[in-house]
Motif scaffolding. Structure first.
Motif, PDB file in Angstrom:
ATOM      1  N   VAL A 190      -8.169   7.454   6.654  1.00 26.33           N
ATOM      2  CA  VAL A 190      -7.826   8.586   7.728  1.00 26.33           C
ATOM      3  C   VAL A 190      -7.112   9.400   7.130  1.00 26.33           C
ATOM      4  N   CYS A 191      -6.245  10.540   8.111  1.00 27.37           N
ATOM      5  CA  CYS A 191      -5.788  11.396   7.186  1.00 27.37           C
ATOM      6  C   CYS A 191      -4.001  11.672   7.255  1.00 27.37           C
ATOM      7  N   GLU A 225     -12.156   4.399   0.198  1.00 26.83           N
ATOM      8  CA  GLU A 225     -11.367   3.720   1.469  1.00 26.83           C
ATOM      9  C   GLU A 225      -9.835   4.842   1.084  1.00 26.83           C
ATOM     10  N   LEU A 226      -9.149   5.509   2.537  1.00 24.36           N
ATOM     11  CA  LEU A 226      -7.282   5.151   2.896  1.00 24.36           C
ATOM     12  C   LEU A 226      -7.570   4.901   4.098  1.00 24.36           C
ATOM     13  N   LYS A 227      -6.973   3.770   4.193  1.00 28.83           N
ATOM     14  CA  LYS A 227      -6.689   3.896   5.410  1.00 28.83           C
ATOM     15  C   LYS A 227      -5.196   3.594   5.648  1.00 28.83           C
ATOM     16  N   THR A 228      -4.592   2.630   6.658  1.00 28.03           N
ATOM     17  CA  THR A 228      -3.053   2.057   7.408  1.00 28.03           C
ATOM     18  C   THR A 228      -3.267   1.146   7.763  1.00 28.03           C
ATOM     19  N   HIS A 229      -2.698   0.209   7.595  1.00 29.97           N
ATOM     20  CA  HIS A 229      -2.976  -1.167   8.175  1.00 29.97           C
ATOM     21  C   HIS A 229      -1.403  -2.427   7.748  1.00 29.97           C
ATOM     22  N   VAL A 233       0.048   1.173   3.702  1.00 28.03           N
ATOM     23  CA  VAL A 233      -1.041   2.041   3.167  1.00 28.03           C
ATOM     24  C   VAL A 233      -2.191   1.506   2.115  1.00 28.03           C
ATOM     25  N   VAL A 234      -3.510   1.418   2.303  1.00 28.28           N
ATOM     26  CA  VAL A 234      -4.145   0.897   1.475  1.00 28.28           C
ATOM     27  C   VAL A 234      -5.098   2.261   0.616  1.00 28.28           C
ATOM     28  N   LEU A 235      -5.537   2.182  -0.335  1.00 23.59           N
ATOM     29  CA  LEU A 235      -6.226   2.687  -0.970  1.00 23.59           C
ATOM     30  C   LEU A 235      -7.650   1.533  -1.866  1.00 23.59           C
ATOM     31  N   THR A 236      -8.730   1.959  -0.935  1.00 26.63           N
ATOM     32  CA  THR A 236      -9.269   1.290  -2.301  1.00 26.63           C
ATOM     33  C   THR A 236     -11.255   1.752  -2.905  1.00 26.63           C
ATOM     34  N   HIS A 275     -22.198  -9.786 -11.833  1.00 27.57           N
ATOM     35  CA  HIS A 275     -22.810  -9.224 -10.476  1.00 27.57           C
ATOM     36  C   HIS A 275     -22.873  -9.663  -9.017  1.00 27.57           C
ATOM     37  N   GLU A 276     -21.331  -8.667  -8.780  1.00 30.37           N
ATOM     38  CA  GLU A 276     -21.431  -9.037  -7.353  1.00 30.37           C
ATOM     39  C   GLU A 276     -20.204  -7.577  -7.035  1.00 30.37           C
ATOM     40  N   GLY A 277     -20.162  -6.770  -7.931  1.00 34.90           N
ATOM     41  CA  GLY A 277     -19.046  -5.322  -7.995  1.00 34.90           C
ATOM     42  C   GLY A 277     -18.162  -5.136  -8.432  1.00 34.90           C
ATOM     43  N   THR A 278     -17.302  -4.520  -8.102  1.00 34.43           N
ATOM     44  CA  THR A 278     -15.952  -4.678  -8.427  1.00 34.43           C
ATOM     45  C   THR A 278     -15.033  -3.799  -7.347  1.00 34.43           C
ATOM     46  N   LYS A 279     -14.383  -4.111  -6.356  1.00 32.46           N
ATOM     47  CA  LYS A 279     -12.934  -3.552  -5.759  1.00 32.46           C
ATOM     48  C   LYS A 279     -11.333  -3.637  -5.901  1.00 32.46           C
ATOM     49  N   VAL A 280     -11.844  -2.469  -6.138  1.00 34.54           N
ATOM     50  CA  VAL A 280     -10.226  -1.903  -7.346  1.00 34.54           C
ATOM     51  C   VAL A 280      -8.843  -1.238  -5.454  1.00 34.54           C
ATOM     52  N   GLU A 281      -7.937  -2.346  -5.695  1.00 38.20           N
ATOM     53  CA  GLU A 281      -6.682  -1.972  -4.387  1.00 38.20           C
ATOM     54  C   GLU A 281      -5.589  -1.704  -4.536  1.00 38.20           C
ATOM     55  N   VAL A 282      -4.855  -0.982  -4.029  1.00 35.39           N
ATOM     56  CA  VAL A 282      -3.838  -0.126  -3.860  1.00 35.39           C
ATOM     57  C   VAL A 282      -3.362  -0.883  -3.055  1.00 35.39           C
ATOM     58  N   ARG A 283      -1.853  -1.213  -2.928  1.00 39.09           N
ATOM     59  CA  ARG A 283      -1.161  -1.413  -1.017  1.00 39.09           C
ATOM     60  C   ARG A 283       0.386  -0.720  -1.455  1.00 39.09           C
TER      61      ARG A 283
END
Length: 299
Positions: A190-191, A225-229, A233-236, A275-283
């Motif tokens: 999202v912008c 992904e960049l979103k608000t929730h 503000v969450v960057l993934t 074996h399931e990937g990596t997810k980095v999240e900044v909040r």
């Protein structure tokens, strides 16, 4: 606050009944306000520009003398000047950091990158001359491969150090980084009107995560992904690679990303099952992340 927001509060004013205390008493008649009912309000300004608002209250006091108001204005001026000095100091520090990053990028380009390129060419030459000696040819081939990988990683590092992407949004900069590395980015953003320090920090953390996807995940796809929730503000940055980032010491650059997140008050989490990937999240809360709390301004 209305007078302050409309630039009509130009000097210390007094005998303002505190609306917050009044509302608190309405909600809870037994609430203890410790005798506070009124306050004086003083704008904090520097050369006519407002930088904040100072409220002062004393138990049982409804009115301040003129000399007390003058003293408050003097104190407010000193506070405003201090805030401005801190702002200018931080701006100067950022400029020095940018200058040093540019210098490092230039030095790496002019010295290390050129030497790696020369090493790669030399290895290719030796490889072509050692066709009759398989063991030497194999060793030189390994040197050539390693030098090519090092050269590619150096190019990526130089690009990250240069400030030329500063005008890009978070998602634009991260998408460019992924494409430079030959990855296939899937972008969902999202912008959002992020303030400058937060935007640059999100970019740096995202670049580190994307580079580790390229280097370690054994996958060529990455989700940005960049979103608000819920006011956050969450960057993934996420991939579907081999995972296991947290089990390999020194592999994921966690310390660097964590330090950057801490500097702006954000939280960083990494989920990387094998074996399931990596997810980095900044909040980060939008009140800290956004320009004047406006997280939804469309570009």
């Amino acid at each position: 606050m209305n007078r302050y927001d409309e630039d009509r509060l130009t000097e210390a004013v007094q005998s303002i009944r505190c609306a917050r205390l009044t509302d608190a008493k309405k909600l809870n008649p037994t609430a203890n306000t410790e005798g506070l009912t009124h306050h004086a309000s003083v704008p904090l300004t520097v050369r006519g520009a407002k930088v904040g608002l100072l409220n002062l209250a004393t138990p049982g006091m409804r009115e301040f003398r003129n000399d007390e108001l003058l003293l408050l204005e003097s104190v407010a001026y000193q506070i405003g000047a201090t805030v401005e000095r801190i702002r200018l100091y931080n701006k100067q520090s950022e400029m020095l950091i940018t200058k040093e990053r540019t210098r490092l990028a230039r030095d790496l380009h002019d010295s290390v990158k050129q030497k790696l390129f020369a090493l790669s060419l030399t290895a290719k030459g030796v490889e072509s001359l050692s066709k009759d000696v398989p063991t030497i040819q194999e060793a030189v081939s390994d040197i050539n491969t390693l030098s090519q990988e090092a050269l590619f990683e150096m190019q990526s590092l130089i690009w990250q150090l240069r400030p030329e992407h500063e005008e890009d949004s978070v998602c634009e900069a991260l998408e460019k980084q992924a494409l430079r590395l030959g990855l296939k980015p899937h972008v969902q953003c999202v912008c959002i009107s992020l303030n400058e320090p937060v935007q640059q920090t999100f970019i740096k953390i995202g670049q580190e995560a994307i580079f580790n996807t390229y280097k370690h995940s054994e996958s060529n796809a990455v989700k940005i992904e960049l979103k608000t929730h819920d006011e956050i503000v969450v960057l993934t940055i996420e991939d579907e690679g081999v995972g296991g980032a947290l089990t390999t010491p020194g592999r994921f650059g966690m310390k660097s990303m964590q330090e950057r997140a801490t500097q702006i008050g954000a939280t960083l989490s990494v989920d990387s099952p094998t074996h399931e990937g990596t997810k980095v999240e900044v909040r980060l809360h939008k009140e800290v992340a956004c320009i004047e709390n406006d997280c939804f301004t469309r570009g």
